[in-house]
Design a protein around this motif. Structure first.
Motif, mmCIF file in Angstrom:
data_model
loop_
_atom_site.group_PDB
_atom_site.id
_atom_site.type_symbol
_atom_site.label_atom_id
_atom_site.label_comp_id
_atom_site.label_asym_id
_atom_site.label_seq_id
_atom_site.Cartn_x
_atom_site.Cartn_y
_atom_site.Cartn_z
ATOM 1 N N LEU A 166 0.871 -1.163 0.000
ATOM 2 C CA LEU A 166 0.000 0.000 0.000
ATOM 3 C C LEU A 166 0.912 1.218 0.000
ATOM 4 O O LEU A 166 1.785 1.352 0.865
ATOM 5 C CB LEU A 166 -0.887 0.013 1.252
ATOM 6 N N VAL A 167 0.724 2.097 -0.976
ATOM 7 C CA VAL A 167 1.506 3.339 -1.067
ATOM 8 C C VAL A 167 0.543 4.483 -0.800
ATOM 9 O O VAL A 167 -0.528 4.554 -1.416
ATOM 10 C CB VAL A 167 2.160 3.488 -2.455
ATOM 11 N N ILE A 168 0.927 5.375 0.114
ATOM 12 C CA ILE A 168 -0.051 6.387 0.535
ATOM 13 C C ILE A 168 0.623 7.698 0.934
ATOM 14 O O ILE A 168 1.761 7.707 1.424
ATOM 15 C CB ILE A 168 -0.891 5.826 1.715
ATOM 16 N N SER A 169 -0.063 8.791 0.665
ATOM 17 C CA SER A 169 0.390 10.120 1.081
ATOM 18 C C SER A 169 -0.116 10.380 2.494
ATOM 19 O O SER A 169 -1.321 10.330 2.744
ATOM 20 C CB SER A 169 -0.164 11.176 0.119
ATOM 21 N N TRP A 170 0.802 10.668 3.413
ATOM 22 C CA TRP A 170 0.413 10.889 4.805
ATOM 23 C C TRP A 170 -0.455 12.141 4.950
ATOM 24 O O TRP A 170 -1.433 12.139 5.698
ATOM 25 C CB TRP A 170 1.659 10.991 5.687
ATOM 26 N N LYS A 171 -0.129 13.179 4.221
ATOM 27 C CA LYS A 171 -0.904 14.415 4.279
ATOM 28 C C LYS A 171 -2.359 14.146 3.881
ATOM 29 O O LYS A 171 -3.297 14.575 4.561
ATOM 30 C CB LYS A 171 -0.294 15.469 3.350
ATOM 31 N N ASP A 172 -2.539 13.428 2.792
ATOM 32 C CA ASP A 172 -3.899 13.159 2.311
ATOM 33 C C ASP A 172 -4.609 12.131 3.191
ATOM 34 O O ASP A 172 -5.841 12.188 3.342
ATOM 35 C CB ASP A 172 -3.848 12.678 0.862
ATOM 36 N N PHE A 173 -3.858 11.200 3.755
ATOM 37 C CA PHE A 173 -4.454 10.249 4.692
ATOM 38 C C PHE A 173 -5.019 10.993 5.899
ATOM 39 O O PHE A 173 -6.156 10.749 6.312
ATOM 40 C CB PHE A 173 -3.412 9.227 5.148
ATOM 41 N N LYS A 174 -4.243 11.919 6.452
ATOM 42 C CA LYS A 174 -4.691 12.681 7.621
ATOM 43 C C LYS A 174 -5.895 13.556 7.293
ATOM 44 O O LYS A 174 -6.816 13.709 8.109
ATOM 45 C CB LYS A 174 -3.537 13.544 8.150
#
Length: 284
Positions: A166-174
């Motif tokens: 799973l590859v994810i942007s932390w900013k967008d996750f938050k």
């Protein structure tokens, strides 16, 4: 020769008494296993849910710092009763021990990142017996939207089946959890894609219920009038109609974030999603 035959007799007798009993016990256990499995199959067909979901001989515990993160930053955890919180902690501790986390672009992976990303997976699978998500081995976290050389485009999140990552942007996750009623949550969306693929590869009871439930949803959507009402309502964002995989991901985002609105507007569809996830807790 008499001693020799006597020796063989006692040897065979001993073999029968010891290994024969083990073989008999093994056969009995196998029979019981298949009887229970058959009984559960009939139960699932009738009630559309597993006989049991939570059963742990030894429950793992999270560090107090991780529990504090859940209590302060993960709304779903606060909706659970005391026993359910214990189950949630055990599942999350087990999940985090099973997956690897990596930061990119000099991002340091923190406890907060692991707990909140892992908690999203546990939330979606909390009504399922199998919560390991076997097709997922690692989580790769970028600080912001990242560029993918594979698609030659910028992404907020994606699942790479080949790398089991799973590859994810932390900013967008938050940002997905900053507003819990806008029906826009990157973590829920991406983990739903993982659930979709996982349910195809692993045919355990919960995976079967999940897949069968979506097949039933597809049958509902064959009704042109129902589908047109769905699109005209604007309750689901337009991205849902990109393809059937994105539709389900958006569907579950709405189910988690605004269940009352979902149930009021589309009760039949709501009931099918609830069945797929086996949600019979936390007010759903």
């Amino acid at each position: 020769y008499r001693l020799y035959y006597l020796y063989i007799y006692f040897y065979l007798y001993f073999y029968y008494m010891v290994f024969g009993k083990f073989l008999a016990i093994a056969i009995i256990l196998i029979i019981i296993y298949y009887l229970v499995k058959s009984a559960e199959t009939l139960y699932v067909i009738k009630f559309k849910k597993p006989i049991y979901t939570h059963f742990y001989l030894f429950k793992k515990k999270l560090p107090e710092s991780s529990i504090t993160i859940l209590e302060n930053q993960f709304e779903f955890y606060g909706l659970l009763n005391t026993s359910q919180k214990t189950f949630f902690q055990h599942r999350l501790a087990t999940f985090l021990a099973d997956k690897e986390f990596f930061g990119r672009e000099d991002l340091e992976v923190t406890e907060e990142m692991k707990v909140l990303i892992g908690a999203t997976a546990i939330m979606l699978t909390f009504g399922m017996r199998n919560y390991y998500l076997g097709i997922l081995d690692r989580v790769i976290i970028y600080p912001n939207t990242y560029y993918s050389n594979i698609t030659a485009a910028y992404h907020k999140g994606e699942f790479n089946p080949r790398l089991k990552a799973l590859v994810i942007s932390w900013k967008d996750f938050k940002e997905g959890y900053a507003d819990t009623t806008d029906n826009l949550n990157l973590g829920i969306h991406e983990f739903t894609h993982i659930l979709q693929l996982n349910s195809k590869k692993f045919r355990d009871v919960s995976a079967s219920i999940f897949s069968d439930g979506y097949t039933e949803i597809e049958q509902i959507l064959k009704d042109d009038l129902y589908r047109n009402n769905l699109m005209a309502s604007d309750y689901f964002r337009n991205y849902a109609y990109t393809n059937k995989y994105e539709f389900l991901a958006v569907l579950i985002e709405n189910f988690i974030e605004t269940p009352k609105d979902f149930k009021m507007n589309f009760p039949q569809l709501y009931s099918k999603v609830r069945q797929m996830l086996n949600y019979n807790f936390a007010g759903y």
